[in-house]
Design an enzyme around this catalytic site. Structure first.
Site, PDB file in Angstrom:
ATOM      1  N   ASN A  38       0.849  -1.188   0.000  1.00 29.58           N
ATOM      2  CA  ASN A  38       0.000   0.000   0.000  1.00 29.58           C
ATOM      3  C   ASN A  38       0.888   1.243   0.000  1.00 29.58           C
ATOM      4  O   ASN A  38       1.447   1.610   1.032  1.00 29.58           O
ATOM      5  CB  ASN A  38      -0.900  -0.035   1.252  1.00 29.58           C
ATOM      6  CG  ASN A  38      -1.744   1.203   1.391  1.00 29.58           C
ATOM      7  OD1 ASN A  38      -1.882   1.983   0.457  1.00 29.58           O
ATOM      8  ND2 ASN A  38      -2.326   1.402   2.575  1.00 29.58           N
ATOM      9  N   TRP A  39       0.995   1.862  -1.149  1.00 28.94           N
ATOM     10  CA  TRP A  39       1.896   3.024  -1.270  1.00 28.94           C
ATOM     11  C   TRP A  39       1.298   4.300  -0.659  1.00 28.94           C
ATOM     12  O   TRP A  39       1.992   5.305  -0.553  1.00 28.94           O
ATOM     13  CB  TRP A  39       2.207   3.288  -2.756  1.00 28.94           C
ATOM     14  CG  TRP A  39       3.088   2.263  -3.390  1.00 28.94           C
ATOM     15  CD1 TRP A  39       3.625   1.138  -2.807  1.00 28.94           C
ATOM     16  CD2 TRP A  39       3.570   2.275  -4.745  1.00 28.94           C
ATOM     17  NE1 TRP A  39       4.387   0.456  -3.716  1.00 28.94           N
ATOM     18  CE2 TRP A  39       4.376   1.132  -4.918  1.00 28.94           C
ATOM     19  CE3 TRP A  39       3.384   3.135  -5.829  1.00 28.94           C
ATOM     20  CZ2 TRP A  39       5.003   0.839  -6.131  1.00 28.94           C
ATOM     21  CZ3 TRP A  39       4.010   2.840  -7.022  1.00 28.94           C
ATOM     22  CH2 TRP A  39       4.817   1.698  -7.175  1.00 28.94           C
ATOM     23  N   LYS A  40       0.021   4.271  -0.334  1.00 31.75           N
ATOM     24  CA  LYS A  40      -0.646   5.469   0.194  1.00 31.75           C
ATOM     25  C   LYS A  40      -0.439   6.647  -0.788  1.00 31.75           C
ATOM     26  O   LYS A  40      -0.478   6.422  -1.984  1.00 31.75           O
ATOM     27  CB  LYS A  40      -0.159   5.779   1.611  1.00 31.75           C
ATOM     28  CG  LYS A  40      -0.234   4.520   2.499  1.00 31.75           C
ATOM     29  CD  LYS A  40      -0.031   4.781   3.948  1.00 31.75           C
ATOM     30  CE  LYS A  40      -0.110   3.446   4.697  1.00 31.75           C
ATOM     31  NZ  LYS A  40      -0.092   3.591   6.127  1.00 31.75           N
ATOM     32  N   HIS A  46      -9.662   1.340   4.810  1.00 32.56           N
ATOM     33  CA  HIS A  46      -8.384   1.511   5.517  1.00 32.56           C
ATOM     34  C   HIS A  46      -8.594   2.479   6.682  1.00 32.56           C
ATOM     35  O   HIS A  46      -9.384   3.423   6.565  1.00 32.56           O
ATOM     36  CB  HIS A  46      -7.335   2.051   4.541  1.00 32.56           C
ATOM     37  CG  HIS A  46      -5.959   2.033   5.125  1.00 32.56           C
ATOM     38  ND1 HIS A  46      -5.527   2.990   6.002  1.00 32.56           N
ATOM     39  CD2 HIS A  46      -4.934   1.148   4.984  1.00 32.56           C
ATOM     40  CE1 HIS A  46      -4.277   2.702   6.375  1.00 32.56           C
ATOM     41  NE2 HIS A  46      -3.896   1.589   5.762  1.00 32.56           N
ATOM     42  N   GLU A  83      -6.968   4.875   7.662  1.00 32.41           N
ATOM     43  CA  GLU A  83      -6.724   6.279   7.312  1.00 32.41           C
ATOM     44  C   GLU A  83      -7.933   6.888   6.601  1.00 32.41           C
ATOM     45  O   GLU A  83      -8.131   8.102   6.627  1.00 32.41           O
ATOM     46  CB  GLU A  83      -5.440   6.387   6.461  1.00 32.41           C
ATOM     47  CG  GLU A  83      -4.208   6.186   7.345  1.00 32.41           C
ATOM     48  CD  GLU A  83      -2.988   5.660   6.628  1.00 32.41           C
ATOM     49  OE1 GLU A  83      -2.949   5.688   5.389  1.00 32.41           O
ATOM     50  OE2 GLU A  83      -2.062   5.209   7.329  1.00 32.41           O
ATOM     51  N   GLU A  96      -5.644  -4.786  10.753  1.00 32.55           N
ATOM     52  CA  GLU A  96      -4.646  -3.739  10.977  1.00 32.55           C
ATOM     53  C   GLU A  96      -5.014  -2.934  12.228  1.00 32.55           C
ATOM     54  O   GLU A  96      -5.847  -2.019  12.164  1.00 32.55           O
ATOM     55  CB  GLU A  96      -4.613  -2.777   9.788  1.00 32.55           C
ATOM     56  CG  GLU A  96      -4.195  -3.404   8.488  1.00 32.55           C
ATOM     57  CD  GLU A  96      -3.567  -2.382   7.554  1.00 32.55           C
ATOM     58  OE1 GLU A  96      -2.402  -2.566   7.179  1.00 32.55           O
ATOM     59  OE2 GLU A  96      -4.228  -1.386   7.238  1.00 32.55           O
ATOM     60  N   GLY A 139       2.130   2.394  10.828  1.00 31.94           N
ATOM     61  CA  GLY A 139       3.099   3.474  10.648  1.00 31.94           C
ATOM     62  C   GLY A 139       3.805   3.907  11.917  1.00 31.94           C
ATOM     63  O   GLY A 139       4.401   4.983  11.967  1.00 31.94           O
ATOM     64  N   SER A 174       3.097  -1.897  10.620  1.00 33.80           N
ATOM     65  CA  SER A 174       4.537  -1.906  10.900  1.00 33.80           C
ATOM     66  C   SER A 174       5.217  -3.227  10.558  1.00 33.80           C
ATOM     67  O   SER A 174       6.118  -3.678  11.264  1.00 33.80           O
ATOM     68  CB  SER A 174       4.795  -1.518  12.366  1.00 33.80           C
ATOM     69  OG  SER A 174       4.381  -0.182  12.586  1.00 33.80           O
ATOM     70  N   GLY A 214       2.700  -1.002   4.428  1.00 28.92           N
ATOM     71  CA  GLY A 214       2.715   0.409   4.029  1.00 28.92           C
ATOM     72  C   GLY A 214       4.138   0.901   3.848  1.00 28.92           C
ATOM     73  O   GLY A 214       4.764   0.687   2.816  1.00 28.92           O
ATOM     74  N   GLY A 215       4.682   1.531   4.886  1.00 27.32           N
ATOM     75  CA  GLY A 215       5.986   2.194   4.822  1.00 27.32           C
ATOM     76  C   GLY A 215       7.084   1.362   4.166  1.00 27.32           C
ATOM     77  O   GLY A 215       7.802   1.864   3.284  1.00 27.32           O
TER      78      GLY A 215
HETATM   79  P1  PGA Z   1       2.591   0.437   7.746  1.00 27.19           P
HETATM   80  O1  PGA Z   1       1.155   0.651   7.085  1.00 27.19           O
HETATM   81  O2  PGA Z   1       3.148  -0.851   7.173  1.00 27.19           O
HETATM   82  O3  PGA Z   1       3.380   1.631   7.364  1.00 27.19           O
HETATM   83  O4  PGA Z   1       2.383   0.316   9.226  1.00 27.19           O
HETATM   84  C1  PGA Z   1       0.285  -0.414   6.900  1.00 27.19           C
HETATM   85  C2  PGA Z   1      -0.979   0.087   6.256  1.00 27.19           C
HETATM   86  O5  PGA Z   1      -1.371   1.228   6.506  1.00 27.19           O
HETATM   87  O6  PGA Z   1      -1.614  -0.632   5.473  1.00 27.19           O
END
Ligand code: PGA
Length: 247
Positions: free
Chosen positions: A9-11, A90, A92, A168, A174, A210, A231-232
């Protein structure tokens, strides 16, 4: 052969196509799914040979001839851009006002349009502290999957298991502070057991929050944990090349 899935997930990253394409090439591996921002979908799709393309969101309406919904993107448009998966709900997006009811509509529309929804669930830190983890996740599943049953028979065959859930915990996203593999496993078992009430099959369930190349193996060693939503670490080429070795 591994059946584990890694969803990257590149956001809202990277800033330009110049950075996106090399990252996509490194991430192009069997059983990976790449979710770039909308403007990069088509170009990223062109360089992928093994990975599948995901969108990070979709709109719940999908009128056959399009519609007056400024700023929204439809399932048909995503299909047309080569997308086969879509992240739904998600945290976010939930934090920007997306409700379980909206998530239910999006999941239904995705499935009805032959997109595989990756539905995100997870508790906040306060909910965890209040001992409400299971309660929150049960509600997210009950409402989030409530419309899926309407199209669960007929076109959607149980065998193809076309719906994925990502567990999640909000506090783990993050932050560099992931849920322990054992606690994630416990909740993922709970999710699989609960999903039986809504689906004619047991969905794949991913862990996200994470995850990186150092800890990924500790999660996916469990047969119940079907992969990870990352994500990250998915923006870091070295991390990506280490993570795909687990597939
Ligand atoms: P993260 O994000 O790996 O940076 O914790 C995961 C996500 O938001 O899907």
């Amino acid at each position: 052969m591994s059946t584990k899935l890694l969803v990257f997930n590149w956001k809202m990253n990277p800033v330009g196509l110049k950075e996106a394409l090399p990252l996509a090439k490194i991430s192009d591996y069997k059983n990976t799914v790449i979710a770039p921002p909308f403007p990069f979908l088509r170009e990223v799709g062109k360089v992928l040979k093994k990975s599948k393309l995901a969108a990070q969101d979709l709109f719940w309406e999908n009128p056959p001839a399009g519609g007056a919904y400024t700023g929204e993107v439809s399932a048909s448009e995503l299909r047309g851009a080569g997308v086969s998966y879509v992240i739904v709900g998600h945290s976010e997006r939930r934090s920007l006002g997306e409700t379980d009811e909206i998530i239910a509509k999006k999941a239904k529309t995705a499935l009805a349009s032959n997109l595989i929804p990756i539905i995100c669930v997870g508790e906040s830190l306060n909910e965890k502290k209040a001992g409400k983890k299971e309660e929150v996740i049960s509600r997210q599943l009950r409402i989030g999957l409530s419309l899926v049953g309407q199209i669960a028979d007929g076109r959607i065959k149980a065998k193809s298991r076309p719906l994925i859930i990502a567990y999640e915990p909000v506090w783990a996203i993050g932050t560099g502070d992931p849920e322990t593999p054992e606690s994630a496993l416990e909740i993922i078992r709970f999710i699989k057991a609960s999903a039986k009430s809504y689906l004619p099959y047991i969905p794949k369930v991913l862990y996200g929050g994470s995850v990186n190349s150092k800890n990924l193996g500790n999660y996916i060693k469990y047969k119940e944990i079907d992969g990870s939503l990352v994500g990250g670490a998915s923006l870091n080429k070295k991390e990506v090349s280490r993570m795909i070795k687990y597939l």
